[in-house]
Scaffold this motif. Sequence first.
Motif, PDB file in Angstrom:
ATOM      1  N   UNK A 161       0.823  -1.220   0.000  1.00  0.00           N
ATOM      2  CA  UNK A 161       0.000   0.000   0.000  1.00  0.00           C
ATOM      3  C   UNK A 161       0.852   1.261   0.000  1.00  0.00           C
ATOM      4  N   UNK A 162       0.481   2.239  -0.857  1.00  0.00           N
ATOM      5  CA  UNK A 162       1.215   3.485  -0.988  1.00  0.00           C
ATOM      6  C   UNK A 162       0.482   4.584  -0.230  1.00  0.00           C
ATOM      7  N   UNK A 163       1.210   5.308   0.599  1.00  0.00           N
ATOM      8  CA  UNK A 163       0.665   6.467   1.300  1.00  0.00           C
ATOM      9  C   UNK A 163       1.416   7.707   0.829  1.00  0.00           C
ATOM     10  N   UNK A 164       0.673   8.662   0.229  1.00  0.00           N
ATOM     11  CA  UNK A 164       1.266   9.892  -0.251  1.00  0.00           C
ATOM     12  C   UNK A 164       1.307  10.921   0.862  1.00  0.00           C
ATOM     13  N   UNK A 165       2.342  11.751   0.881  1.00  0.00           N
ATOM     14  CA  UNK A 165       2.494  12.714   1.957  1.00  0.00           C
ATOM     15  C   UNK A 165       2.635  14.152   1.485  1.00  0.00           C
ATOM     16  N   UNK A 166       3.267  14.408   0.322  1.00  0.00           N
ATOM     17  CA  UNK A 166       3.492  15.799  -0.070  1.00  0.00           C
ATOM     18  C   UNK A 166       3.913  15.860  -1.528  1.00  0.00           C
ATOM     19  N   UNK A 167       3.912  17.076  -2.092  1.00  0.00           N
ATOM     20  CA  UNK A 167       4.387  17.284  -3.459  1.00  0.00           C
ATOM     21  C   UNK A 167       4.777  18.736  -3.643  1.00  0.00           C
ATOM     22  N   UNK A 168       5.610  18.979  -4.653  1.00  0.00           N
ATOM     23  CA  UNK A 168       6.032  20.334  -4.997  1.00  0.00           C
ATOM     24  C   UNK A 168       6.399  20.372  -6.471  1.00  0.00           C
ATOM     25  N   UNK A 169       5.896  21.382  -7.183  1.00  0.00           N
ATOM     26  CA  UNK A 169       6.298  21.602  -8.565  1.00  0.00           C
ATOM     27  C   UNK A 169       7.616  22.366  -8.589  1.00  0.00           C
TER      28      UNK A 169
ATOM     29  N   UNK B  72       8.043  12.256   4.586  1.00  0.00           N
ATOM     30  CA  UNK B  72       6.816  12.914   5.016  1.00  0.00           C
ATOM     31  C   UNK B  72       6.573  14.275   4.384  1.00  0.00           C
ATOM     32  N   UNK B  73       7.580  14.917   3.795  1.00  0.00           N
ATOM     33  CA  UNK B  73       7.362  16.244   3.232  1.00  0.00           C
ATOM     34  C   UNK B  73       8.502  16.616   2.304  1.00  0.00           C
ATOM     35  N   UNK B  74       8.230  17.598   1.418  1.00  0.00           N
ATOM     36  CA  UNK B  74       9.248  18.130   0.520  1.00  0.00           C
ATOM     37  C   UNK B  74       9.051  19.634   0.408  1.00  0.00           C
TER      38      UNK B  74
ATOM     39  N   UNK C  38      16.091  26.126  -5.615  1.00  0.00           N
ATOM     40  CA  UNK C  38      15.254  25.214  -6.385  1.00  0.00           C
ATOM     41  C   UNK C  38      15.521  23.744  -6.203  1.00  0.00           C
ATOM     42  N   UNK C  39      16.310  23.348  -5.201  1.00  0.00           N
ATOM     43  CA  UNK C  39      16.590  21.926  -4.954  1.00  0.00           C
ATOM     44  C   UNK C  39      15.558  21.363  -3.977  1.00  0.00           C
ATOM     45  N   UNK C  40      14.887  20.259  -4.319  1.00  0.00           N
ATOM     46  CA  UNK C  40      13.935  19.669  -3.382  1.00  0.00           C
ATOM     47  C   UNK C  40      14.652  19.103  -2.152  1.00  0.00           C
ATOM     48  N   UNK C  41      14.244  19.556  -0.975  1.00  0.00           N
ATOM     49  CA  UNK C  41      14.742  19.028   0.295  1.00  0.00           C
ATOM     50  C   UNK C  41      13.637  18.164   0.885  1.00  0.00           C
ATOM     51  N   UNK C  42      13.947  16.913   1.174  1.00  0.00           N
ATOM     52  CA  UNK C  42      12.954  15.927   1.602  1.00  0.00           C
ATOM     53  C   UNK C  42      13.170  15.603   3.077  1.00  0.00           C
ATOM     54  N   UNK C  43      12.078  15.598   3.833  1.00  0.00           N
ATOM     55  CA  UNK C  43      12.104  15.224   5.245  1.00  0.00           C
ATOM     56  C   UNK C  43      11.669  13.779   5.401  1.00  0.00           C
TER      57      UNK C  43
END
Length: 567
Positions: free
Chosen positions: A257-265, A317-319, A325-330
């Motif tokens: 099962x996939x649980x989505x947490x966040x997104x960013x363009x 859990x978040x981005x 402009x670099x995605x930082x992921x938690x």
Amino acid sequence: MRWVWGAGLALSLGCDDAAPGAAADGGEVCLGAACRDAGGTACRENRDCPPGFGCDPARWQCVPEARPCADRSGCLLGEVCLDGVCVLPTGAGDAGVADGGSPDGSRPDAAPLDAAVPDALLDAALPDARLDAALRDGALADMAMDAQAADAAWVDARPPDAAWLDAEAPDAALPDADLPDAAPDAAPEDAAVPLGPVPRGVYQYTRLPVGGLTELQRVAFHPSGDYAVALAYSGGGWVVDWQTGEATPFALPAGDPVYWTDLAFLPGGDRAVLTGYRFGEPDVGFVAELSDGAWRAGEGPVVTESLDTRVPGERLTAVDLSPDGVPVVLASRRVGGGYNAVLRRYALDTGGWLPGIAATVTSAGCGDLAHVRDEFGGVGVVVTCGENGADLHLYRTLGGVAEWVARPGVGNIGNLGGIAAHPSLDYALIISTSGRRVHRFEGGRLLPSNTAPNYSRQGIAQVAFQDDGRRALVVGRAGVQPVRGTVIEYRHDLYRCPNVANDCELTEVSIPGFDGPPYNAESTHRINDAAFRPGCDGGLLVGGYSAFRVNVGYLIRFQIDNGRACP
């Protein structure tokens, strides 16, 4: 620093819990090295319980949600009886006002409203000023992540290129760092601050008639405003065409099962970066990408999981995008009886991780982050934590030395949910999910809690800024008496709020008649996220409700009538 899981609760040590629920003497079970009453289903967290049940933090047993009561004596430790139902209280300072909902036993603990340890219990049993002194060494294996530790936990820190350091994680899977600072001092050139406040908005709401929706967790617009991406709490997501209102579903290939947490363009809009995790033993965090080019070419939503980002034992859990402009992921990692907060940078060219990480020990699971200026004007990363407790951390580079600042300015915060920074990065708004407060982080610390607006009858959870910073929206669980879809408008730099019902610069602009058509909501239903459409005063709200055999999704368009119309 050593943390004891359940700090502030009385735990009896003395058994082997190699396997959760292992038998102990006298009809008990062993959890967390403690012998527990086996009268109910044993649990560590909400996901251990069957649908419709939650994990009681005082007894570590599964109990039904929303249990009826006549008075407080019929409820568990830490609960109160409100409107004939046992509920968790708000944070200290909100005495007598209780949350009308309860943790969702059918959901994993990463959900923003899952507050397994009430803040009122945590703060009363373990005041902040005595926190470190009360924690006992030996109750948890040393995380070796404190910068003050004698065993030199910070590896390969060579100023000034030490913004992302090696964290000596238990599985030794985290790499060394040798890369430039990821926290530039300058704000983005296009982050213009409005000259004056905008008027209070007059909001109109329209629920889009989309079939097959499940509860939606996050939403973000493409920079063009042509479409938005809405992520379901679990399963898949939808690409929403702004002009037509049509929503096209997508999902990853079958598997756990996939649980989505966040997104960013990304700023150029060529793709969106999505974070989530696959639920299992252990959970496996991952990053995925949605292609703008494929969508515009008529190929539909093309979402690809980045295989090189899979991290066993972590929930991503978040981005948030750094100023460059670099995605930082938690990521939140469960270790023994505590947690680690881990920051990684996503490599846009290779689809994997850039070298180096930053990590620290936390007293609660962490679910959101934002880039914000500190007291010296540099840009750091603020991490909010609200799973099984409350915590706040700032990661920044100061004088060429990278460091974590624990609980900067923190008083009585409650379990923390969403955070969003003003586009200038001068300050951020942070939501306390158990304290029901809208906190403000500015100048490198959290402002005093008594200045934070308090919405004690609404389960606020998330906040989102407009792209030009003029407004932000705070959203959460439905308000009661009458039932309404919780939406609160914040206007730039108007934060004073002696009383939310009178003389408050924030304005409640909730959806009226939320319990009637076309919403037919109950007090347990939620607005989980908001997104403003770029270039106008409107956008989308997403939410819903999920429980045993129930899954409702809301996709709601809003427009500010006295603002700029969205074409």
